[in-house]
Write a protein that holds these residues in place. Structure first.
Motif, PDB file in Angstrom:
ATOM      1  N   THR A 263       0.817  -1.208   0.000  1.00  0.00           N
ATOM      2  CA  THR A 263       0.000   0.000   0.000  1.00  0.00           C
ATOM      3  C   THR A 263       0.854   1.264   0.000  1.00  0.00           C
ATOM      4  O   THR A 263       0.519   2.255  -0.641  1.00  0.00           O
ATOM      5  N   SER A 264       1.989   1.225   0.711  1.00  0.00           N
ATOM      6  CA  SER A 264       2.845   2.410   0.818  1.00  0.00           C
ATOM      7  C   SER A 264       3.955   2.446  -0.230  1.00  0.00           C
ATOM      8  O   SER A 264       4.764   3.374  -0.240  1.00  0.00           O
ATOM      9  N   GLY A 265       4.015   1.434  -1.079  1.00  0.00           N
ATOM     10  CA  GLY A 265       5.053   1.415  -2.105  1.00  0.00           C
ATOM     11  C   GLY A 265       5.672   0.046  -2.260  1.00  0.00           C
ATOM     12  O   GLY A 265       5.650  -0.784  -1.350  1.00  0.00           O
ATOM     13  N   ASN A 266       6.258  -0.189  -3.434  1.00  0.00           N
ATOM     14  CA  ASN A 266       6.783  -1.498  -3.793  1.00  0.00           C
ATOM     15  C   ASN A 266       8.236  -1.708  -3.398  1.00  0.00           C
ATOM     16  O   ASN A 266       8.655  -2.841  -3.142  1.00  0.00           O
ATOM     17  N   ASP A 267       9.029  -0.647  -3.364  1.00  0.00           N
ATOM     18  CA  ASP A 267      10.478  -0.777  -3.192  1.00  0.00           C
ATOM     19  C   ASP A 267      10.874  -0.475  -1.752  1.00  0.00           C
ATOM     20  O   ASP A 267      11.023   0.688  -1.359  1.00  0.00           O
ATOM     21  N   ALA A 268      11.064  -1.529  -0.970  1.00  0.00           N
ATOM     22  CA  ALA A 268      11.410  -1.390   0.440  1.00  0.00           C
ATOM     23  C   ALA A 268      12.917  -1.460   0.642  1.00  0.00           C
ATOM     24  O   ALA A 268      13.624  -2.153  -0.089  1.00  0.00           O
ATOM     25  N   VAL A 269      13.401  -0.753   1.662  1.00  0.00           N
ATOM     26  CA  VAL A 269      14.797  -0.848   2.084  1.00  0.00           C
ATOM     27  C   VAL A 269      14.877  -1.896   3.187  1.00  0.00           C
ATOM     28  O   VAL A 269      14.181  -1.796   4.195  1.00  0.00           O
ATOM     29  N   VAL A 270      15.701  -2.908   2.984  1.00  0.00           N
ATOM     30  CA  VAL A 270      15.812  -4.006   3.945  1.00  0.00           C
ATOM     31  C   VAL A 270      17.141  -3.905   4.687  1.00  0.00           C
ATOM     32  O   VAL A 270      18.202  -3.877   4.062  1.00  0.00           O
ATOM     33  N   PRO A 271      17.105  -3.845   6.023  1.00  0.00           N
ATOM     34  CA  PRO A 271      18.348  -3.871   6.805  1.00  0.00           C
ATOM     35  C   PRO A 271      18.894  -5.307   6.815  1.00  0.00           C
ATOM     36  O   PRO A 271      18.545  -6.109   7.686  1.00  0.00           O
ATOM     37  N   VAL A 272      19.720  -5.599   5.848  1.00  0.00           N
ATOM     38  CA  VAL A 272      20.126  -6.983   5.605  1.00  0.00           C
ATOM     39  C   VAL A 272      20.804  -7.606   6.821  1.00  0.00           C
ATOM     40  O   VAL A 272      20.516  -8.749   7.197  1.00  0.00           O
ATOM     41  N   ARG A 273      21.718  -6.863   7.451  1.00  0.00           N
ATOM     42  CA  ARG A 273      22.431  -7.414   8.610  1.00  0.00           C
ATOM     43  C   ARG A 273      21.468  -7.782   9.734  1.00  0.00           C
ATOM     44  O   ARG A 273      21.561  -8.862  10.328  1.00  0.00           O
ATOM     45  N   THR A 274      20.532  -6.873  10.014  1.00  0.00           N
ATOM     46  CA  THR A 274      19.545  -7.153  11.063  1.00  0.00           C
ATOM     47  C   THR A 274      18.709  -8.366  10.701  1.00  0.00           C
ATOM     48  O   THR A 274      18.435  -9.232  11.545  1.00  0.00           O
ATOM     49  N   PHE A 275      18.343  -8.444   9.433  1.00  0.00           N
ATOM     50  CA  PHE A 275      17.484  -9.541   8.978  1.00  0.00           C
ATOM     51  C   PHE A 275      18.153 -10.895   9.189  1.00  0.00           C
ATOM     52  O   PHE A 275      17.562 -11.807   9.773  1.00  0.00           O
ATOM     53  N   TYR A 276      19.401 -11.023   8.724  1.00  0.00           N
ATOM     54  CA  TYR A 276      20.026 -12.347   8.864  1.00  0.00           C
ATOM     55  C   TYR A 276      20.552 -12.586  10.272  1.00  0.00           C
ATOM     56  O   TYR A 276      20.583 -13.722  10.746  1.00  0.00           O
ATOM     57  N   SER A 277      20.937 -11.507  10.976  1.00  0.00           N
ATOM     58  CA  SER A 277      21.416 -11.695  12.348  1.00  0.00           C
ATOM     59  C   SER A 277      20.299 -12.182  13.263  1.00  0.00           C
ATOM     60  O   SER A 277      20.527 -13.006  14.157  1.00  0.00           O
ATOM     61  N   LYS A 278      19.108 -11.666  13.034  1.00  0.00           N
ATOM     62  CA  LYS A 278      17.953 -12.104  13.828  1.00  0.00           C
ATOM     63  C   LYS A 278      17.363 -13.415  13.310  1.00  0.00           C
ATOM     64  O   LYS A 278      16.465 -13.978  13.940  1.00  0.00           O
ATOM     65  N   GLN A 279      17.849 -13.865  12.155  1.00  0.00           N
ATOM     66  CA  GLN A 279      17.383 -15.119  11.557  1.00  0.00           C
ATOM     67  C   GLN A 279      15.859 -15.124  11.381  1.00  0.00           C
ATOM     68  O   GLN A 279      15.158 -16.057  11.769  1.00  0.00           O
ATOM     69  N   VAL A 280      15.401 -14.022  10.775  1.00  0.00           N
ATOM     70  CA  VAL A 280      13.979 -13.851  10.525  1.00  0.00           C
ATOM     71  C   VAL A 280      13.555 -14.695   9.322  1.00  0.00           C
ATOM     72  O   VAL A 280      14.260 -14.775   8.319  1.00  0.00           O
ATOM     73  N   THR A 281      12.403 -15.334   9.434  1.00  0.00           N
ATOM     74  CA  THR A 281      11.807 -16.055   8.311  1.00  0.00           C
ATOM     75  C   THR A 281      10.697 -15.194   7.721  1.00  0.00           C
ATOM     76  O   THR A 281       9.800 -14.758   8.446  1.00  0.00           O
ATOM     77  N   MET A 282      10.773 -14.938   6.418  1.00  0.00           N
ATOM     78  CA  MET A 282       9.771 -14.118   5.744  1.00  0.00           C
ATOM     79  C   MET A 282       8.982 -14.974   4.756  1.00  0.00           C
ATOM     80  O   MET A 282       9.564 -15.738   3.996  1.00  0.00           O
ATOM     81  N   THR A 283       7.664 -14.862   4.807  1.00  0.00           N
ATOM     82  CA  THR A 283       6.808 -15.578   3.865  1.00  0.00           C
ATOM     83  C   THR A 283       5.936 -14.581   3.118  1.00  0.00           C
ATOM     84  O   THR A 283       5.490 -13.578   3.681  1.00  0.00           O
ATOM     85  N   GLY A 284       5.681 -14.849   1.852  1.00  0.00           N
ATOM     86  CA  GLY A 284       4.770 -14.037   1.061  1.00  0.00           C
ATOM     87  C   GLY A 284       3.436 -14.738   0.905  1.00  0.00           C
ATOM     88  O   GLY A 284       3.352 -15.962   0.942  1.00  0.00           O
ATOM     89  N   ALA A 285       2.388 -13.947   0.731  1.00  0.00           N
ATOM     90  CA  ALA A 285       1.045 -14.513   0.549  1.00  0.00           C
ATOM     91  C   ALA A 285       0.348 -13.800  -0.592  1.00  0.00           C
ATOM     92  O   ALA A 285       0.143 -12.588  -0.534  1.00  0.00           O
ATOM     93  N   LEU A 286       0.014 -14.543  -1.622  1.00  0.00           N
ATOM     94  CA  LEU A 286      -0.809 -14.039  -2.715  1.00  0.00           C
ATOM     95  C   LEU A 286      -2.169 -14.707  -2.593  1.00  0.00           C
ATOM     96  O   LEU A 286      -2.348 -15.874  -2.974  1.00  0.00           O
ATOM     97  N   LEU A 287      -3.079 -13.999  -1.970  1.00  0.00           N
ATOM     98  CA  LEU A 287      -4.419 -14.516  -1.720  1.00  0.00           C
ATOM     99  C   LEU A 287      -4.342 -15.824  -0.918  1.00  0.00           C
ATOM    100  O   LEU A 287      -3.853 -15.827   0.212  1.00  0.00           O
ATOM    101  N   GLY A 288      -4.737 -16.929  -1.487  1.00  0.00           N
ATOM    102  CA  GLY A 288      -4.737 -18.243  -0.874  1.00  0.00           C
ATOM    103  C   GLY A 288      -5.409 -19.179  -1.855  1.00  0.00           C
ATOM    104  O   GLY A 288      -5.919 -18.751  -2.893  1.00  0.00           O
ATOM    105  N   SER A 289      -5.432 -20.447  -1.547  1.00  0.00           N
ATOM    106  CA  SER A 289      -6.055 -21.419  -2.446  1.00  0.00           C
ATOM    107  C   SER A 289      -7.555 -21.509  -2.178  1.00  0.00           C
ATOM    108  O   SER A 289      -8.055 -21.045  -1.149  1.00  0.00           O
ATOM    109  N   LYS A 290      -8.270 -22.144  -3.102  1.00  0.00           N
ATOM    110  CA  LYS A 290      -9.698 -22.366  -2.891  1.00  0.00           C
ATOM    111  C   LYS A 290      -9.910 -23.256  -1.669  1.00  0.00           C
ATOM    112  O   LYS A 290     -10.844 -23.034  -0.887  1.00  0.00           O
ATOM    113  N   ALA A 291      -9.046 -24.255  -1.483  1.00  0.00           N
ATOM    114  CA  ALA A 291      -9.160 -25.128  -0.309  1.00  0.00           C
ATOM    115  C   ALA A 291      -9.006 -24.327   0.976  1.00  0.00           C
ATOM    116  O   ALA A 291      -9.709 -24.572   1.968  1.00  0.00           O
TER     117      ALA A 291
END
Length: 339
Positions: A263-291
């Motif tokens: 909603t606020s824009g497509n191009d995000a700045v990612v703090p890469v060091r923080t991301f991998y140091s914290k061992q964050v898992t990121m998942t994307g969701a495009l709607l969902g299945s009919k099931a």
């Protein structure tokens, strides 16, 4: 029939209500008399256009479609139905496994596709997308986009008892859906954000444990850390560029982040060091299945979840409905009454 298509990408003034040709069911299609159609941010993104993505114009928005069958295969005329808005090839391994939202040809009815949606008195959809209606029409018209997407993210990221969760925008579609579904799933601590007293109170009524007033608190991640001690187990981010850094900062080490919007824009700045140091898992969701939608419908009925409807506009005021959403005046779902 009457419809409210847009004729070029741009502001809401591109939407023009008027007569368009009646749809035909074609092969394996169903024509639906649309009763209600939910308004979503996806409608606005589609109208504004996405760089590099072309669709046939004029285009009719609207993905959250509820109505009755007019004609077509496998259903009786007058039968109340709702629509699963995902279109896929039906043949690839993902489709055969019931995970059609992973199909390379996946598209959304009324979204950034050549499939017209529910801002109309009638719509044609594939028969396999039609679901017999077992909820009241207004409730059903809120579920197939915001609630299905939230359900997908919550299930993918293990939301449940003992977990803490952050989601932005209590008054938005995905925000409201996440709060209500997370509460029903037993999430222990639900943290959300809102701007101003009225929307803070709205978040509290939905069932959030803590609503951070972002008009007063600028350091959202710092506030989440104060509340949780170590950070949230899960952050649900449907905002995009403006909040990715906050989401990564807000989750605990080993935490998870579900992403579904920009909603606020497509191009995000990612703090890469923080991301991998914290061992964050990121998942994307495009709607969902009919099931997943079928599973969600059973859950909503069993848990007696009642999405809040902010307002109902007549079809001829589709432009005004989108403008209300763009200005952030809504608290809950906006619906169009199409017939």
């Amino acid at each position: 029939m009457k419809a409210a298509p847009f004729y070029e990408h741009g502001p809401a003034s591109a939407i023009r209500y008027g007569e368009v040709p009646d749809p035909s069911p074609g092969k394996n299609g169903v024509v639906i008399d649309v009763e209600y159609c939910g308004v979503n941010h996806l409608d606005i993104w589609t109208r504004m256009g996405v760089a590099g993505k072309k669709i046939r114009l004029p285009h009719v928005c609207g993905c959250d479609i509820v109505g009755t069958v007019r004609k077509g295969a496998s259903f009786q005329p007058g039968e109340p139905v709702m629509v699963y808005p995902g279109i896929s090839c039906g043949k690839c391994p993902h489709c055969r496994q019931g995970r059609e939202n992973l199909c390379s040809q996946f598209a959304i009815i009324g979204g950034m596709s050549d499939h017209d949606g529910g801002y109309a008195e009638q719509v044609t959809v594939p028969a396999r997308n039609v679901i017999a209606l077992k909820l009241d029409a207004k409730t059903a018209a809120t579920l197939a986009v915001s609630y299905l997407t939230a359900w997908n993210m919550l299930k993918a990221n293990g939301a449940g008892k003992g977990k803490s969760l952050l989601v932005y925008g209590a008054a938005s579609g995905v925000g409201m859906a996440t709060i209500q579904l997370a509460r029903a799933l037993g999430v222990s601590t639900i943290i959300t954000t809102a701007a101003g007293r009225d929307k803070v109170q709205f978040g509290n009524r939905l069932g959030a444990d803590i609503v951070i007033d972002r008009s007063k608190v600028k350091d959202i991640a710092g506030e989440v850390m104060k509340i949780t001690g170590t950070g949230a187990d899960i952050a649900i981010d449907h905002v995009g560029a403006a909040t990715w850094q906050t989401s990564i900062a807000s989750v605990r080490t080993g935490g998870r982040m579900g992403v579904c919007g920009m909603t606020s824009g497509n191009d995000a700045v990612v703090p890469v060091r923080t991301f991998y140091s914290k061992q964050v898992t990121m998942t994307g969701a495009l709607l969902g299945s009919k099931a997943q939608l079928m599973e969600l419908l059973k859950f909503v009925k069993a848990k007696k979840i009642r999405p809040v409807v902010d307002s109902v506009f007549p079809l001829k005021e589709a432009r005004a409905a989108q403008e209300r959403m763009e200005r952030g005046l809504h608290a809950g779902k906006i619906l169009l009454k199409c017939s």
